[in-house]
Scaffold this active site. Sequence first.
Site, PDB file in Angstrom:
ATOM      1  CE1 TYR A  58      -4.013   2.050   0.832  1.00 50.86           C
ATOM      2  CE2 TYR A  58      -2.669   2.995   2.588  1.00 50.86           C
ATOM      3  CZ  TYR A  58      -3.814   3.013   1.806  1.00 50.86           C
ATOM      4  OH  TYR A  58      -4.749   4.001   2.011  1.00 50.86           O
ATOM      5  CE  LYS A 113      -3.817   5.165  -1.188  1.00 48.41           C
ATOM      6  NZ  LYS A 113      -4.843   5.530  -2.192  1.00 48.41           N
TER       7      LYS A 113
END
Length: 302
Positions: free
Chosen positions: A167, A171
């Site tokens: 993640y 991001k």
Amino acid sequence: MADDIRFDGQVAIVTGAGGGLGRQHALELARRGAKVVVNDLGGSVDGSGGSSDAAKAVVAEIEAFGGQAIAHGASVTDDAGVADLVKTTIDTWGRIDILVANAGILRDKTLSKMELADFEAVMQVHVFGTFKPIKAVWDIMKAQNYGRIVVTTSSSGMYGNFGQSNYGAAKMAVLGLMNTLKLEGAKNNVKINAISPVAATRMTEGLMPPEILAKLNPEYVTPGVVYLVSEDAPTGAILTAGAGVFALARIFETEGVYLGEGGLSAEEVRDSWEKITAEPGQQAYFNGGEQGQKFFRKLAGG
Ligand code: NAI
């Protein structure tokens, strides 16, 4: 008030808008006059399953207060689905002014336990699922000399979070995308910014204690997104938002030190670490070339 932010006559696509933050963004854009395409695959938090009911429910909410919206159940990772999302929007309303790339999933695991499939799934939804809708609306926005895009980043990417290497990587990738597109869109008034939210949604419900989550209404993030897609938006900004707090995140680089060209060594770097990392004079650059100018200024003794 004359200077209220309004979106009358404008068309917005919000991805992942069937719940959580995306739902709030869609509702508020519609309240302020935008025609909104509510996109959501309707899957679970890890990306499995799917149904268009979530998006349809948000459309019903918008219609209930007299707003205009349509639902679209495409996965943001699916080329044909994204093409249809954009075609349906143009066929229905003839233009696309705003894209909020918000869809997201989680597959949290420490690296030792993470399978390649967990890394790939998260990269697919956050990186490709941001790139594909942007790519599909980009030339439309350029041709009409107007576009506002928001990508959704996270403190997990900017600063790190245990168990989120997939993640976090994804991001940060969307910020790299934004940093180039803010330059490529400038000539045609296409502005792109990032929101870094913190909010109580199904994504965070197990991660924080209830008394903290109670302060993190997703509605408190949406005003930041609304400003970032408005006519007066900046470009290339990373706005952090949560619990009613708004701040700007930036990557700073220290002034650094010129160590000469001949005989450079690792020991010199080690022994200069204090000077290399000294904060006075540190700067945030708007593009990579500005960093290069610093190198040559220092080389010239400046
Ligand atoms: P959420 O799980 O409530 O919302 C995400 C939505 O995206 C869901 O409705 C889901 O169905 C949809 N979605 C997932 N994969 C999709 C796909 N392939 N195609 C279309 N839609 C898809 O979570 P939340 O918290 O509202 O997250 C929204 C965004 O904000 C995400 O990008 C998330 O990573 C980001 N974010 C959230 C934070 C928080 O504190 N809630 C913190 C930092 C970032």
